[in-house]
Design a protein around this motif. Structure first.
Motif, mmCIF file in Angstrom:
data_model
loop_
_atom_site.group_PDB
_atom_site.id
_atom_site.type_symbol
_atom_site.label_atom_id
_atom_site.label_comp_id
_atom_site.label_asym_id
_atom_site.label_seq_id
_atom_site.Cartn_x
_atom_site.Cartn_y
_atom_site.Cartn_z
ATOM 1 N N ALA A 33 44.922 52.466 46.988
ATOM 2 C CA ALA A 33 45.145 52.095 45.644
ATOM 3 C C ALA A 33 43.995 52.703 44.484
ATOM 4 O O ALA A 33 42.779 53.155 44.977
ATOM 5 C CB ALA A 33 44.954 50.463 45.198
ATOM 6 N N ASP A 37 46.915 52.327 39.327
ATOM 7 C CA ASP A 37 47.873 51.682 39.742
ATOM 8 C C ASP A 37 47.836 50.332 39.138
ATOM 9 O O ASP A 37 46.900 49.617 39.192
ATOM 10 C CB ASP A 37 47.631 51.339 41.422
ATOM 11 N N TYR A 39 48.052 46.339 38.677
ATOM 12 C CA TYR A 39 47.892 45.176 39.468
ATOM 13 C C TYR A 39 49.227 44.305 39.631
ATOM 14 O O TYR A 39 49.443 44.051 38.403
ATOM 15 C CB TYR A 39 46.462 44.352 39.043
ATOM 16 N N CYS A 40 49.603 43.936 40.689
ATOM 17 C CA CYS A 40 50.893 43.120 40.899
ATOM 18 C C CYS A 40 52.147 43.737 39.957
ATOM 19 O O CYS A 40 52.981 43.068 39.697
ATOM 20 C CB CYS A 40 50.529 41.842 40.187
ATOM 21 N N CYS A 69 49.879 36.346 39.784
ATOM 22 C CA CYS A 69 49.157 37.498 39.328
ATOM 23 C C CYS A 69 48.314 37.199 37.991
ATOM 24 O O CYS A 69 47.724 38.019 37.536
ATOM 25 C CB CYS A 69 50.400 38.590 39.183
ATOM 26 N N PHE A 189 43.456 40.522 37.464
ATOM 27 C CA PHE A 189 42.532 41.749 37.826
ATOM 28 C C PHE A 189 43.282 42.729 37.002
ATOM 29 O O PHE A 189 44.337 42.669 36.386
ATOM 30 C CB PHE A 189 42.735 41.929 39.349
ATOM 31 N N TRP A 190 42.604 43.895 36.886
ATOM 32 C CA TRP A 190 43.159 45.383 36.274
ATOM 33 C C TRP A 190 44.102 45.684 37.245
ATOM 34 O O TRP A 190 44.125 46.037 38.265
ATOM 35 C CB TRP A 190 42.062 46.343 35.994
#
Length: 190
Positions: A33, A37, A39-40, A69, A189-190
């Protein structure tokens, strides 16, 4: 006959060696990753989101929820939601006075709904029992605290202390009944 049994074993051993070497070189490993990319699958950002329209609806409730997420904040209104401003700020401030609202967390979202939390006679339509803890967010991945910042001149504000400056989105959904919901989702998260 014994020679026939050795040939397939040698081919099998050669195949295993080739696979192990390919894995060791990273040719068969999944791609790593990267920061680009999402997140989720989330492609949200962390810049301010705003809609300047004013609403005739009144704020009637605030609640939160946890999702796989993201953490979710829901502001319930008794009519159609129209305008809002959601943005990261150095300090969340109280409506009218500008007094800073202390919040737990490393980043702070100020959420302003362009709708009052009082009726036309000035009677509160939303009056939380504890203005510093609108919802218990203990154990949430992103939210650290949700606090009421007040309702003044047709605007209602609250602050959300979050773990870090993370991406978020703003949605407005109809219902239940004639009401509506302003939703703020903040990614884990990012």
């Amino acid at each position: 006959m014994a020679a026939l049994k050795k040939v397939p074993l040698k081919k099998f051993q050669a195949l295993i060696a080739a696979v192990l070497m390919a894995v060791g070189l990273g040719m068969l490993a999944p791609a790593a990753a990267t920061a680009a990319d999402p997140y989720c699958g989330l492609v949200w950002g962390s810049l301010a989101k705003t809609n300047p329209a004013m609403s005739q609806a009144k704020v009637v409730n605030v609640r939160t929820g946890q999702h796989y997420c993201f953490d979710r904040l829901v502001i319930d209104l008794n009519g159609p939601v129209k305008g809002y401003t959601v943005r990261y700020v150095p300090h969340v401030v109280q409506d009218g006075s500008g007094t800073p609202i202390p919040l737990r967390g490393q980043a702070f979202l100020q959420i302003t709904v362009n709708a009052p939390a009082y009726d036309d006679a000035g009677k509160p339509t939303y009056n939380p029992a504890n203005k510093n803890e609108l919802s218990n967010v203990t154990g949430y991945q992103t939210f650290r605290q949700v606090a009421w910042a007040g309702s003044f001149e047709g605007y209602s504000s609250l602050g959300v202390g979050v773990r870090a400056r993370l991406p978020f989105r703003v949605l407005s959904l109809p219902g239940p009944d004639a009401g509506s919901r302003l939703i703020v989702d903040v990614a884990h998260f990012w």
